[in-house]
Design an enzyme around this catalytic site. Sequence first.
Site, PDB file in Angstrom:
ATOM      1  N   ASP A 184       0.802  -1.230   0.000  1.00 37.25           N
ATOM      2  CA  ASP A 184       0.000   0.000   0.000  1.00 37.25           C
ATOM      3  C   ASP A 184       0.832   1.275   0.000  1.00 37.25           C
ATOM      4  O   ASP A 184       0.405   2.307   0.529  1.00 37.25           O
ATOM      5  CB  ASP A 184      -0.981   0.011   1.197  1.00 37.25           C
ATOM      6  CG  ASP A 184      -1.884  -1.188   1.213  1.00 37.25           C
ATOM      7  OD1 ASP A 184      -2.255  -1.645   0.119  1.00 37.25           O
ATOM      8  OD2 ASP A 184      -2.222  -1.663   2.316  1.00 37.25           O
TER       9      ASP A 184
ATOM     10  N   GLY B  32      -4.579  -4.270  -3.802  1.00 36.47           N
ATOM     11  CA  GLY B  32      -5.554  -3.224  -4.095  1.00 36.47           C
ATOM     12  C   GLY B  32      -4.761  -1.987  -4.458  1.00 36.47           C
ATOM     13  O   GLY B  32      -4.158  -1.368  -3.593  1.00 36.47           O
ATOM     14  N   HIS B  33      -4.717  -1.685  -5.750  1.00 32.94           N
ATOM     15  CA  HIS B  33      -3.917  -0.552  -6.220  1.00 32.94           C
ATOM     16  C   HIS B  33      -4.858   0.569  -6.656  1.00 32.94           C
ATOM     17  O   HIS B  33      -5.673   0.384  -7.556  1.00 32.94           O
ATOM     18  CB  HIS B  33      -3.006  -0.980  -7.378  1.00 32.94           C
ATOM     19  CG  HIS B  33      -1.951  -1.970  -6.957  1.00 32.94           C
ATOM     20  ND1 HIS B  33      -0.952  -2.400  -7.773  1.00 32.94           N
ATOM     21  CD2 HIS B  33      -1.738  -2.583  -5.767  1.00 32.94           C
ATOM     22  CE1 HIS B  33      -0.176  -3.247  -7.118  1.00 32.94           C
ATOM     23  NE2 HIS B  33      -0.643  -3.391  -5.904  1.00 32.94           N
TER      24      HIS B  33
ATOM     25  N   LYS C 214       1.842   2.165  -5.046  1.00 37.48           N
ATOM     26  CA  LYS C 214       2.385   1.589  -6.298  1.00 37.48           C
ATOM     27  C   LYS C 214       1.457   1.880  -7.476  1.00 37.48           C
ATOM     28  O   LYS C 214       1.912   2.170  -8.573  1.00 37.48           O
ATOM     29  CB  LYS C 214       2.571   0.068  -6.138  1.00 37.48           C
ATOM     30  CG  LYS C 214       3.544  -0.304  -5.027  1.00 37.48           C
ATOM     31  CD  LYS C 214       3.657  -1.805  -4.843  1.00 37.48           C
ATOM     32  CE  LYS C 214       2.397  -2.430  -4.267  1.00 37.48           C
ATOM     33  NZ  LYS C 214       2.068  -2.015  -2.888  1.00 37.48           N
TER      34      LYS C 214
ATOM     35  N   GLN D 258       1.956  -6.061  -3.256  1.00 38.85           N
ATOM     36  CA  GLN D 258       2.404  -6.198  -1.872  1.00 38.85           C
ATOM     37  C   GLN D 258       3.702  -5.397  -1.662  1.00 38.85           C
ATOM     38  O   GLN D 258       3.897  -4.396  -2.320  1.00 38.85           O
ATOM     39  CB  GLN D 258       2.593  -7.675  -1.476  1.00 38.85           C
ATOM     40  CG  GLN D 258       1.302  -8.455  -1.317  1.00 38.85           C
ATOM     41  CD  GLN D 258       0.645  -8.853  -2.632  1.00 38.85           C
ATOM     42  OE1 GLN D 258       1.263  -9.474  -3.482  1.00 38.85           O
ATOM     43  NE2 GLN D 258      -0.605  -8.501  -2.815  1.00 38.85           N
TER      44      GLN D 258
HETATM   45  P1  GDP Z   1      -0.760   0.372  -3.496  1.00 41.48           P
HETATM   46  O1  GDP Z   1      -1.364  -0.902  -3.041  1.00 41.48           O
HETATM   47  O2  GDP Z   1       0.710   0.436  -3.233  1.00 41.48           O
HETATM   48  O3  GDP Z   1      -1.081   0.717  -4.924  1.00 41.48           O
HETATM   49  O4  GDP Z   1      -1.393   1.506  -2.602  1.00 41.48           O
HETATM   50  P2  GDP Z   1      -2.966   1.671  -2.245  1.00 41.48           P
HETATM   51  O5  GDP Z   1      -3.676   2.155  -3.442  1.00 41.48           O
HETATM   52  O6  GDP Z   1      -3.463   0.465  -1.559  1.00 41.48           O
HETATM   53  O7  GDP Z   1      -2.892   2.776  -1.117  1.00 41.48           O
HETATM   54  C1  GDP Z   1      -2.367   4.031  -1.355  1.00 41.48           C
HETATM   55  C2  GDP Z   1      -3.453   5.079  -1.068  1.00 41.48           C
HETATM   56  O8  GDP Z   1      -2.852   6.364  -0.965  1.00 41.48           O
HETATM   57  C3  GDP Z   1      -4.470   5.220  -2.181  1.00 41.48           C
HETATM   58  O9  GDP Z   1      -5.703   5.562  -1.611  1.00 41.48           O
HETATM   59  C4  GDP Z   1      -3.930   6.351  -3.037  1.00 41.48           C
HETATM   60  O10 GDP Z   1      -4.937   7.037  -3.752  1.00 41.48           O
HETATM   61  C5  GDP Z   1      -3.345   7.224  -1.971  1.00 41.48           C
HETATM   62  N1  GDP Z   1      -2.160   8.012  -2.368  1.00 41.48           N
HETATM   63  C6  GDP Z   1      -1.157   7.677  -3.205  1.00 41.48           C
HETATM   64  N2  GDP Z   1      -0.206   8.640  -3.212  1.00 41.48           N
HETATM   65  C7  GDP Z   1      -0.630   9.595  -2.351  1.00 41.48           C
HETATM   66  C8  GDP Z   1      -0.071  10.837  -1.893  1.00 41.48           C
HETATM   67  O11 GDP Z   1       1.014  11.239  -2.262  1.00 41.48           O
HETATM   68  N3  GDP Z   1      -0.802  11.528  -0.965  1.00 41.48           N
HETATM   69  C9  GDP Z   1      -2.008  11.101  -0.516  1.00 41.48           C
HETATM   70  N4  GDP Z   1      -2.638  11.861   0.383  1.00 41.48           N
HETATM   71  N5  GDP Z   1      -2.563   9.950  -0.931  1.00 41.48           N
HETATM   72  C10 GDP Z   1      -1.878   9.203  -1.825  1.00 41.48           C
HETATM   73  P1  IMO Z   2      -0.925  -4.172  -2.234  1.00 37.66           P
HETATM   74  O1  IMO Z   2      -0.470  -4.714  -3.565  1.00 37.66           O
HETATM   75  C1  IMO Z   2      -0.951  -4.605   2.085  1.00 37.66           C
HETATM   76  C2  IMO Z   2      -1.037  -8.659   3.679  1.00 37.66           C
HETATM   77  C3  IMO Z   2      -2.272  -9.106   4.423  1.00 37.66           C
HETATM   78  C4  IMO Z   2      -1.644 -10.074   5.417  1.00 37.66           C
HETATM   79  C5  IMO Z   2      -0.549 -10.738   4.586  1.00 37.66           C
HETATM   80  C6  IMO Z   2      -0.935 -12.088   3.988  1.00 37.66           C
HETATM   81  O2  IMO Z   2      -2.216  -3.450  -2.288  1.00 37.66           O
HETATM   82  O3  IMO Z   2       0.168  -3.403  -1.597  1.00 37.66           O
HETATM   83  P2  IMO Z   2      -2.512 -12.760   1.956  1.00 37.66           P
HETATM   84  O4  IMO Z   2      -3.964 -12.484   1.718  1.00 37.66           O
HETATM   85  O5  IMO Z   2      -1.617 -12.215   0.915  1.00 37.66           O
HETATM   86  O6  IMO Z   2      -2.230 -14.200   2.267  1.00 37.66           O
HETATM   87  O7  IMO Z   2      -2.189 -11.989   3.335  1.00 37.66           O
HETATM   88  O8  IMO Z   2      -0.233  -9.831   3.555  1.00 37.66           O
HETATM   89  N1  IMO Z   2      -1.265  -8.149   2.318  1.00 37.66           N
HETATM   90  C7  IMO Z   2      -1.200  -6.851   1.985  1.00 37.66           C
HETATM   91  N2  IMO Z   2      -0.990  -5.772   2.740  1.00 37.66           N
HETATM   92  N3  IMO Z   2      -1.081  -4.473   0.758  1.00 37.66           N
HETATM   93  C8  IMO Z   2      -1.256  -5.555  -0.022  1.00 37.66           C
HETATM   94  O9  IMO Z   2      -1.245  -5.496  -1.374  1.00 37.66           O
HETATM   95  C9  IMO Z   2      -1.360  -6.819   0.590  1.00 37.66           C
HETATM   96  N4  IMO Z   2      -1.558  -8.083   0.133  1.00 37.66           N
HETATM   97  C10 IMO Z   2      -1.475  -8.884   1.194  1.00 37.66           C
HETATM   98  O10 IMO Z   2      -2.911  -8.031   5.062  1.00 37.66           O
HETATM   99  O11 IMO Z   2      -1.029  -9.362   6.452  1.00 37.66           O
HETATM  100 MG    MG Z   3      -2.902  -1.581  -1.808  1.00 38.58          MG
END
Ligand code: GDP
Ligand code: IMO
Ligand code: MG
Length: 427
Positions: free
Chosen positions: A13, A40-41, A16, A223
């Site tokens: 998270d 979840g991107h 990415k 991840q």
């Molecule tokens: P990922 O799994 O690495 O793609 O990250 P996620 O999408 O799960 O979580 C990142 C969250 O931060 C999302 O809700 C993005 O929209 C948000 N986000 C990304 N970059 C920034 C930033 O620079 N500032 C803020 N406030 N939010 C951001």
């Molecule tokens: P993105 O790509 C954050 C975590 C779960 C748990 C562990 C194992 O959005 O960054 P799993 O379901 O993979 O067997 O769970 O890994 N986890 C993540 N945490 N971002 C993710 O993906 C994750 N995918 C799995 O919360 O701790």
């Molecule tokens: Mg994510």
Amino acid sequence: MPAIVLVGAQWGDEGKGKITDMLAEGVDMIVRYQGGANAGHTVVVDGEEYILHLLPSGVLYPDKLCAIGDGVVIDPKTLIEEIENIKKRGLPLENLRISGNAHVVMPYHKSLDALEEGLKGKHKIGTTGRGIGPCYVDKMARLGIRVRDIFDYEEFHGRLEHTLKYKNLILREIFKHDGYDAHTILEEYLEYGKYLKPFVSDTSYIIHQALRDEKFVLFEGAQGTLLDVSHGTYPYVTSSHPVAAGACVGAGIGPTKIDRVLGITKAYTTRVGEGPFPTELDGEIGEHLRAKGSEFGATTGRPRRTGWLDALLLRYSVRINGMNSLAMTKLDVLDEQKTIKVCVAYKVGDETITEFTTDFRKLVEAVPVYEELPGWQTSTSHVKDYRDLPQEAKNYIKYVESQIKAPISIISVGPGRSQTVILRKFV
Ligand code: GDP
Ligand code: IMO
Ligand code: MG
């Protein structure tokens, strides 16, 4: 033209999706290489939010080739829903390619994920419940069903009957579950097969051709490094290899083809699920970071645990991935802080540790030693040029660079495409 691996530097998270989408404009092909619908991107375009679980975060550019590689585990129902959602938003997805070798998440994988977590009790991992671990287990046990298998009744039927012998024994004898009937699964999954077949190709060969033709290929990790099954905080990890090297195995390319590795880190740290987190904050500041950063899982909606940046962890991540530089996201989330802490060592009993360890016992006991820096207490979310960042923010970035021994090339100050500051060349 380069091949770049984009990899999460922490526990996932890191943003990415946002950085992949931002870079995708100048890229020819975007490839997911591991993980599954546990990812979840989030991508925000013109204020509209897209959450992608299986599709590469390049799909919002209709002209880019997107691939789901061999190393991904695909929940076909989720993927089809995602494809349909993207199509509804006017994007044709004609350039999507899916590897026939990718493994398929089956209904019993999801049941086993939940049941095994229950059995683990206080040792539970806090998985996303998407069946990821059990699907990779079957892949390694040579009991898996691959995407190409679900096109063909005979092949699929034979494999499924064989696998269900094991699965139903475990489900019924250990978990007192009803088990699964092959025909019900076949009926459902053959339909998914029909839908997905036109997308299926030899993705490794397509990537090879793209690189041969000097195209720019971006490998989008899911991840994060500390969730890697070999290099993460085992056993509180996922079941794949998010690290940069995972791109080679998961996409089917040789290590000599990778030109650069870009790490993605938040300006602080978060983690979802169980497991050690030395810099975790329980009080008001942790709550503020969660609220301001909207730190709730994009896949499960769970509140993310929050904490200060951990320089030991990041330096380790730079090393494990061979990162050339990093993008630091969510700098804006720190805007209100009077002072900002960076963890520079752990105290474990009488010992002071200055390099990260994956020794579980040490990590749970680790008490962070912090360096405290002045905050900037002004909004950065509008900043587009490095020169316009407050001096304290520049100092924070420089301090982190000196600690992690790698340059920061991109700063993100908001979820939108344009809320990005480029510091230096990263390609
Ligand atoms: P990922 O799994 O690495 O793609 O990250 P996620 O999408 O799960 O979580 C990142 C969250 O931060 C999302 O809700 C993005 O929209 C948000 N986000 C990304 N970059 C920034 C930033 O620079 N500032 C803020 N406030 N939010 C951001
Ligand atoms: P993105 O790509 C954050 C975590 C779960 C748990 C562990 C194992 O959005 O960054 P799993 O379901 O993979 O067997 O769970 O890994 N986890 C993540 N945490 N971002 C993710 O993906 C994750 N995918 C799995 O919360 O701790
Ligand atoms: Mg994510």
